[in-house]
Scaffold this motif. Structure first.
Motif, PDB file in Angstrom:
ATOM      1  N   VAL A 148       0.866  -1.174   0.000  1.00  0.00           N
ATOM      2  CA  VAL A 148       0.000   0.000   0.000  1.00  0.00           C
ATOM      3  C   VAL A 148       0.903   1.226   0.000  1.00  0.00           C
ATOM      4  O   VAL A 148       1.557   1.532   1.000  1.00  0.00           O
ATOM      5  CB  VAL A 148      -0.933   0.033   1.229  1.00  0.00           C
ATOM      6  N   VAL A 149       0.974   1.910  -1.144  1.00  0.00           N
ATOM      7  CA  VAL A 149       1.804   3.112  -1.249  1.00  0.00           C
ATOM      8  C   VAL A 149       0.926   4.284  -0.837  1.00  0.00           C
ATOM      9  O   VAL A 149       0.034   4.699  -1.569  1.00  0.00           O
ATOM     10  CB  VAL A 149       2.346   3.302  -2.681  1.00  0.00           C
ATOM     11  N   CYS A 150       1.187   4.805   0.357  1.00  0.00           N
ATOM     12  CA  CYS A 150       0.330   5.846   0.924  1.00  0.00           C
ATOM     13  C   CYS A 150       1.131   7.094   1.289  1.00  0.00           C
ATOM     14  O   CYS A 150       0.690   7.927   2.078  1.00  0.00           O
ATOM     15  CB  CYS A 150      -0.420   5.313   2.133  1.00  0.00           C
ATOM     16  N   GLY A 151       2.315   7.209   0.720  1.00  0.00           N
ATOM     17  CA  GLY A 151       3.188   8.351   0.950  1.00  0.00           C
ATOM     18  C   GLY A 151       4.294   8.283  -0.085  1.00  0.00           C
ATOM     19  O   GLY A 151       4.163   7.622  -1.113  1.00  0.00           O
ATOM     20  N   PRO A 152       5.415   8.937   0.143  1.00  0.00           N
ATOM     21  CA  PRO A 152       6.518   8.853  -0.819  1.00  0.00           C
ATOM     22  C   PRO A 152       7.115   7.456  -0.891  1.00  0.00           C
ATOM     23  O   PRO A 152       7.198   6.757   0.116  1.00  0.00           O
ATOM     24  CB  PRO A 152       7.534   9.867  -0.279  1.00  0.00           C
ATOM     25  N   CYS A 153       7.493   7.060  -2.093  1.00  0.00           N
ATOM     26  CA  CYS A 153       8.152   5.771  -2.308  1.00  0.00           C
ATOM     27  C   CYS A 153       9.047   5.968  -3.522  1.00  0.00           C
ATOM     28  O   CYS A 153       8.646   5.716  -4.659  1.00  0.00           O
ATOM     29  CB  CYS A 153       7.116   4.683  -2.548  1.00  0.00           C
ATOM     30  N   ALA A 154      10.257   6.464  -3.272  1.00  0.00           N
ATOM     31  CA  ALA A 154      11.104   6.934  -4.368  1.00  0.00           C
ATOM     32  C   ALA A 154      12.414   6.166  -4.455  1.00  0.00           C
ATOM     33  O   ALA A 154      12.875   5.569  -3.480  1.00  0.00           O
ATOM     34  CB  ALA A 154      11.386   8.423  -4.196  1.00  0.00           C
ATOM     35  N   GLY A 155      13.015   6.222  -5.641  1.00  0.00           N
ATOM     36  CA  GLY A 155      14.306   5.582  -5.846  1.00  0.00           C
ATOM     37  C   GLY A 155      14.215   4.071  -5.689  1.00  0.00           C
ATOM     38  O   GLY A 155      13.232   3.440  -6.069  1.00  0.00           O
ATOM     39  N   GLY A 156      15.239   3.508  -5.079  1.00  0.00           N
ATOM     40  CA  GLY A 156      15.284   2.060  -4.895  1.00  0.00           C
ATOM     41  C   GLY A 156      14.128   1.517  -4.084  1.00  0.00           C
ATOM     42  O   GLY A 156      13.752   0.353  -4.238  1.00  0.00           O
ATOM     43  N   ALA A 157      13.533   2.356  -3.228  1.00  0.00           N
ATOM     44  CA  ALA A 157      12.413   1.900  -2.398  1.00  0.00           C
ATOM     45  C   ALA A 157      11.254   1.397  -3.239  1.00  0.00           C
ATOM     46  O   ALA A 157      10.479   0.542  -2.814  1.00  0.00           O
ATOM     47  CB  ALA A 157      11.945   3.036  -1.494  1.00  0.00           C
ATOM     48  N   SER A 158      11.105   1.921  -4.458  1.00  0.00           N
ATOM     49  CA  SER A 158       9.969   1.551  -5.297  1.00  0.00           C
ATOM     50  C   SER A 158      10.071   0.128  -5.836  1.00  0.00           C
ATOM     51  O   SER A 158       9.090  -0.422  -6.329  1.00  0.00           O
ATOM     52  CB  SER A 158       9.834   2.532  -6.464  1.00  0.00           C
TER      53      SER A 158
END
Length: 517
Positions: A165-175
């Protein structure tokens, strides 16, 4: 000597400090904006009083950039297990109020430990992603942490369902972690996901883009296909999680949560007949067909906004959980293209992983023609569907509603691709190509000499359709199980599914096949 009451008071003080995350003021600010905190998300997900936290007292070990004096409650991630509608689920929620929910070594270790426990106990994993990314103060330790999480995502793939559940920032490698999971739900507001953001893109390419263009929920749902479900807010996202879990088994060694009806209703549904246009050239809205096949209110469409020329989703037919794959003729005439092939193949493989029977509804004129499709690799993409269906060992029931032409007939789970039952409506047309196209090849000379080529072509097409594309010809050759009255579609599928639940399909021993990626 320290009194027991003092020890108890110290424990309660620590617990309160941990539960406040980045501080009561930050929590209040989030709630004032209509946002859930990390603990709000878990409290809403789990049945009341069933959540048990793991690693609440974990502490980071960073010693640079002033980190040695910083206390990060729960190290920015709340981890634990509980029950969702009476079934065990493992979940974690990154806490943006604690150093932006950034991931460090201990933060990652908590997540990995939870996932290891999920594999051990056979429970689905739900991940609430709300993080600024790698904790740069920890350097390579943070990168190592991400690597450990990714590795665990892969180990759990096909073992337990994984929902992000992406409910905020999710950038770079985290994605990459959501991308490695089975389903991604993203809130329409306050969330974004990308590898490189607008500033980097502008610096490298000179092109100015917005956050929504490169990482917004609507873009990912409709264009990139990275997001399976759009949610309006946290509450809606958790509602989708619960609905999705209601169709899924706990793990790959269990059957889905079937609720078989005591008696299968074998009544005719005349409403299905009314959905079929008299003119075979007119599109038929297959969603209306699906609604009449599944139990009332028991259909959850997946990837609704992406590759809309094919529909996939979960439903129940007389209580039996099924995955549904259906061409949608109202979009691109239901033709298969690159995105539709990817969408269907991924869904089919998930159903196979978790023992979910497949129902395929066919109304397909072929693969979408075009230079862009050929240059983009439609051969490779279409082969994914063939591979997915052929390698699927769960019960497979196919119903040919109308058109089923050429390679797309096979790609939509024909008998030759392993379907256990193949039924056809009397309106079905099964052929190498459509009648109109066939007559231009077969009767080129006759049409050229005709006084009225259009009228003659129409006559030839009707004759070709009746003689060479008839479902009875396919039935005569054993390619379909039976030709059925459309009004009996639901009861026919229900009976076939019930009989096929005991299916056993033994394949040649091998490590794994090599799907054309």
């Amino acid at each position: 000597m320290t009194q027991f009451s003092d020890l108890l008071e110290d424990m309660r003080r620590r617990q309160e400090e941990i539960s406040n995350g980045g501080g009561a003021e930050k929590l209040a600010q989030r709630r004032a904006k209509g946002l859930f905190t990390a603990r709000d998300r878990l409290d809403t997900l789990f049945d009341e009083a069933t959540f048990q936290e793991m690693g609440a007292h974990a502490r980071h070990s960073a010693r640079h950039f002033g980190m040695e004096s910083k206390n990060l409650p729960a190290d920015g991630v709340v981890v634990g297990t509980g029950y969702v509608n009476g079934r065990m689920v493992s979940a974690f929620a990154q806490d943006f109020t604690v150093l932006g929910g950034s991931l460090g070594k201990m933060h990652a270790k908590k997540i990995v430990t939870l996932m290891e426990e999920a594999a051990k106990f056979g429970s689905p994993v739900v991940a609430f992603k709300d993080s600024a990314g790698a904790r740069i103060q920890e350097g390579v330790d943070a990168l190592s942490g991400y690597g450990c999480v990714f590795y665990q995502n892969v180990l759990l793939s096909g073992v337990v369902p994984q929902i992000a559940v992406v409910c905020g920032p999710c950038a770079g490698g985290a994605s990459y972690s959501p991308a490695l999971m089975d389903f991604v739900i993203m809130t329409r507001k306050n969330a974004y996901m990308f590898i490189t953001g607008p500033e980097v893109i502008k610096a490298v390419t000179g092109r100015a883009v917005t956050m929504e263009e490169v990482g917004g929920a609507d873009m990912h749902a409709a264009i990139s296909g990275n997001v399976h479900f759009l949610a309006e807010d946290d509450s809606d996202a958790i509602r989708i999680v619960k609905k999705l879990l209601s169709f899924l088994p706990q793990n790959n060694s269990e059957d889905p949560p079937h609720r078989p009806s005591a008696d299968i209703a074998l009544t005719e549904d005349e409403g299905v007949r009314a959905l079929i246009p008299d003119d075979p050239q007119l599109p038929m809205d297959v969603r209306r067909v699906i609604e009449r096949i599944v139990d009332p209110g028991e259909f959850l469409e997946v990837h609704r906004s992406f590759a809309e020329n094919i529909i996939v989703g979960f439903g129940r037919v007389e209580g039996i959980v099924v995955g549904i794959v259906a061409n949608e003729p109202t979009v691109r005439a239901g033709a298969l293209d690159m995105d539709a092939s990817d969408k269907a193949a991924r869904f089919i493989r998930f159903c196979n992983c978790f023992n979910i029977p497949l129902v395929t509804l066919v109304d397909v004129p072929g693969f979408l023609p075009g230079v862009d499709q050929e240059r983009g690799g439609i051969i490779r993409h279409g082969a994914k569907m063939l591979f997915a269906y052929a390698s699927c060992t769960t019960p497979k029931v196919t119903v040919i509603l109308r058109k089923a032409y050429g390679g797309s007939y096979l790609a939509m789970c024909a008998r030759e691709m392993g379907a256990d039952f193949v039924y056809a409506w009397p309106t079905a047309e099964i052929a190498v190509m459509g009648a109109e196209g066939a007559v231009t090849v077969l009767y080129a000379k006759e049409l050229k000499a005709a006084e009225d080529p259009k009228a003659k072509a129409k006559d030839y097409a009707a004759a070709y359709r009746a003689e060479f594309a008839s479902p009875y010809q396919a039935a005569a050759h054993g390619y379909i199980t039976d030709v059925i009255d459309p009004a009996l579609t639901r009861s026919t599928i229900a009976l076939a599914l019930r009989k096929a639940l005991s299916k056993r399909d033994i394949r040649p021993p091998k490590k794994h096949g090599n799907i054309p990626l």
